[in-house]
Scaffold this motif. Structure first.
Motif, PDB file in Angstrom:
ATOM      1  N   UNK A   1       0.904  -1.243   0.084  1.00  0.00           N
ATOM      2  CA  UNK A   1      -0.147  -0.006   0.031  1.00  0.00           C
ATOM      3  C   UNK A   1       0.890   1.395  -0.018  1.00  0.00           C
TER       4      UNK A   1
ATOM      5  N   UNK B   1      -7.769  -0.698  -7.216  1.00  0.00           N
ATOM      6  CA  UNK B   1      -8.276   0.006  -6.129  1.00  0.00           C
ATOM      7  C   UNK B   1      -8.088   1.423  -6.301  1.00  0.00           C
TER       8      UNK B   1
ATOM      9  N   UNK C   1     -10.245   2.819  -9.060  1.00  0.00           N
ATOM     10  CA  UNK C   1     -11.441   2.763  -8.453  1.00  0.00           C
ATOM     11  C   UNK C   1     -11.696   4.173  -7.903  1.00  0.00           C
TER      12      UNK C   1
ATOM     13  N   UNK D   1     -14.141   7.640  -8.809  1.00  0.00           N
ATOM     14  CA  UNK D   1     -15.176   8.264  -8.269  1.00  0.00           C
ATOM     15  C   UNK D   1     -15.101   9.703  -8.109  1.00  0.00           C
ATOM     16  N   UNK D   2     -13.826  10.144  -8.245  1.00  0.00           N
ATOM     17  CA  UNK D   2     -13.489  11.658  -8.172  1.00  0.00           C
ATOM     18  C   UNK D   2     -13.155  12.224  -9.463  1.00  0.00           C
TER      19      UNK D   2
ATOM     20  N   UNK E   1     -17.384  12.842  -4.420  1.00  0.00           N
ATOM     21  CA  UNK E   1     -16.488  11.743  -4.649  1.00  0.00           C
ATOM     22  C   UNK E   1     -15.843  11.083  -3.504  1.00  0.00           C
ATOM     23  N   UNK E   2     -16.298  11.646  -2.163  1.00  0.00           N
ATOM     24  CA  UNK E   2     -15.611  11.192  -0.905  1.00  0.00           C
ATOM     25  C   UNK E   2     -16.411  10.108  -0.401  1.00  0.00           C
TER      26      UNK E   2
ATOM     27  N   UNK F   1     -15.885   6.999  -0.558  1.00  0.00           N
ATOM     28  CA  UNK F   1     -15.058   5.738   0.346  1.00  0.00           C
ATOM     29  C   UNK F   1     -14.237   6.482   1.441  1.00  0.00           C
ATOM     30  N   UNK F   2     -14.072   7.723   1.576  1.00  0.00           N
ATOM     31  CA  UNK F   2     -13.413   8.417   2.570  1.00  0.00           C
ATOM     32  C   UNK F   2     -14.443   8.484   3.755  1.00  0.00           C
TER      33      UNK F   2
ATOM     34  N   UNK G   1      -4.925   8.033   4.962  1.00  0.00           N
ATOM     35  CA  UNK G   1      -5.076   7.903   3.833  1.00  0.00           C
ATOM     36  C   UNK G   1      -5.038   9.103   2.922  1.00  0.00           C
TER      37      UNK G   1
ATOM     38  N   UNK H   1      -1.313  10.526   3.300  1.00  0.00           N
ATOM     39  CA  UNK H   1      -0.257   9.819   2.138  1.00  0.00           C
ATOM     40  C   UNK H   1      -0.892  10.004   0.770  1.00  0.00           C
ATOM     41  N   UNK H   2      -2.053   9.669   0.515  1.00  0.00           N
ATOM     42  CA  UNK H   2      -2.483   9.519  -0.930  1.00  0.00           C
ATOM     43  C   UNK H   2      -2.589  10.750  -1.574  1.00  0.00           C
TER      44      UNK H   2
ATOM     45  N   UNK I   1      -0.177  -0.201   8.635  1.00  0.00           N
ATOM     46  CA  UNK I   1      -1.294  -1.271   9.023  1.00  0.00           C
ATOM     47  C   UNK I   1      -2.749  -0.432   8.573  1.00  0.00           C
TER      48      UNK I   1
ATOM     49  N   UNK J   1      -3.087   2.420   6.864  1.00  0.00           N
ATOM     50  CA  UNK J   1      -3.177   2.390   5.527  1.00  0.00           C
ATOM     51  C   UNK J   1      -3.874   1.090   4.598  1.00  0.00           C
ATOM     52  N   UNK J   2      -3.326   0.055   5.040  1.00  0.00           N
ATOM     53  CA  UNK J   2      -3.809  -1.312   4.680  1.00  0.00           C
ATOM     54  C   UNK J   2      -5.353  -1.342   4.723  1.00  0.00           C
TER      55      UNK J   2
ATOM     56  N   UNK K   1      -7.403   0.657   2.513  1.00  0.00           N
ATOM     57  CA  UNK K   1      -7.580   0.128   1.260  1.00  0.00           C
ATOM     58  C   UNK K   1      -8.632  -1.005   1.192  1.00  0.00           C
TER      59      UNK K   1
ATOM     60  N   UNK L   1     -11.837   0.670   0.846  1.00  0.00           N
ATOM     61  CA  UNK L   1     -12.055   1.132  -0.515  1.00  0.00           C
ATOM     62  C   UNK L   1     -12.509  -0.291  -1.613  1.00  0.00           C
ATOM     63  N   UNK L   2     -11.654  -1.239  -1.246  1.00  0.00           N
ATOM     64  CA  UNK L   2     -12.024  -2.319  -1.839  1.00  0.00           C
ATOM     65  C   UNK L   2     -13.404  -3.017  -1.632  1.00  0.00           C
ATOM     66  N   UNK L   3     -13.879  -2.904  -0.375  1.00  0.00           N
ATOM     67  CA  UNK L   3     -15.009  -3.821  -0.046  1.00  0.00           C
ATOM     68  C   UNK L   3     -16.148  -2.928  -0.222  1.00  0.00           C
TER      69      UNK L   3
END
Lengths: 169, 176
Positions: A15, A50, A53, A57-58, B116-117, B119-120, B131, B134-135, B157, B159-160, B163, B166-168
């Protein structure tokens, strides 16, 4: 070994790598593990999906003119592929002269809904716009003048009728 | 006027890079156009989130894509997918701007109410902080660890976990 790979995947280093927060040494380690173990490669691919993805969205569509700004910069430094003169014998020339009677173009239906024109056209459009406004002004002026004249004529007719009526009495 | 001034202030002058002396071919431009068509909207969304200014984001996008034809070799090498490469290039361009925004922008990101937030909003505060830090804002792991009073390993951890969310498409508490 399986445990080692699993621990590596779960360490969060992958990640960190895809988000660009890994150190140089960690990046090397990730690339080594990716090339050595298909599980790591698979996990990395999933993370890349991911990231795409969340970016989708943004997403914001760039304005249609933005590419022109980028491309105009390229046009100044792009070289066309070299044109090599083809050798043509007489028979080929004859064939070509026969073909040249037909129109030489390919019918293409462009998918783009936009059209590019030369920048100098903006002056033409500006002139047309200004002339249009002038003509509109004249049209309104003459319309009002005409209406005023019509009213005057009506009034004069009315006066003439009244004068005639008075004379007849 | 304000936007124009901010554009002038924020965008660094064009760098005269040695690799930019390469002569472009029509194929380079075509390949760049293909990348622009595929990822231009994604990149504009990403940059807008970082700089929080649409006009400025467009200026950055133009700036980045002007550089792409000279860096096309990076896309053909074994360095992840094209989107990842593009994002790395964008991050290099945005580095100063992104880090300058750190605290204010991070605080806003934690609220996660923007476009678009989705996921956040599924992440908890800690995950969102890590997230986004870093991102989007390129904060060093050590700084994030210090802010949260934890270690660099824990930050990874977290950060993982982000993710996984986000994936699920589910919050972490729903997952476990």
């Amino acid at each position: 070994m399986e445990n080692h790979i699993q621990n590596f995947i779960e360490s969060g280093l992958l990640e960190a790598y895809v988000t660009g927060s890994a150190s140089e040494a960690e990046e090397k380690e990730v690339l080594y593990m990716k090339n050595s173990y298909p599980q790591v490669k698979q996990a990395l691919n999933e993370l890349e999906i991911d990231l795409e993805k969340i970016a989708q969205h943004m997403a914001i569509a760039p304005p249609p003119t933005l590419w022109n700004r980028i491309e105009s910069d390229f046009n100044e430094i792009t070289i066309a592929p070299p044109q090599t003169p083809a050798k043509i014998n007489r028979d080929e020339r004859r064939e070509q002269s026969n073909e040249s009677k037909e129109p030489k173009y390919i019918e293409v239906e462009g998918e783009s809904t936009h059209m590019r024109i030369h920048k100098s056209w903006k002056w033409v459009f500006a002139a047309v716009f200004v002339l249009g406004k002038i003509f509109l002004g004249f049209a309104i002026y003459f319309y009002l003048e005409n209406r005023q004249a019509q009213q005057n004529i009506q009034e004069l007719r009315q006066e003439i009728r009244e004068i005639k009526r008075m004379n007849s009495k | 006027m304000v936007i124009f001034v901010s554009v002038i202030i924020n965008i660094s002058p064009v760098e005269l890079r040695v690799e930019n002396q390469k002569v472009l071919t029509a194929n380079d431009v075509t390949a760049t156009r293909a990348l622009y068509d595929r990822y231009g909207n994604l990149l504009l969304g990403y940059i807008t989130k970082v700089v929080n200014d649409r006009k400025l984001a467009e200026e950055y996008l133009v700036d980045i894509f002007k550089e792409i034809p000279f860096r096309l070799s990076e896309f053909s090498q074994n360095q992840g997918n094209a989107w990842l490469r593009l994002q790395m290039i964008a991050k290099q361009k945005l580095a100063g701007c992104a880090r300058a925004q750190q605290e204010h922008a991070l605080t806003n990101s934690i609220k996660a109410t923007g476009r678009g937030d989705e996921f956040l909003s599924l992440m908890n505060e800690q995950q969102r902080f890590v997230f986004c830090g870093i991102y989007y804002y390129q904060q060093p792991v050590s700084w994030l660890a210090q802010e949260l009073g934890t270690t660099a390993n824990d930050i990874r951890k977290i950060l993982r976990e982000a993710f996984k969310v986000i994936r699920n498409g589910k919050s972490y508490t729903e997952l476990y």
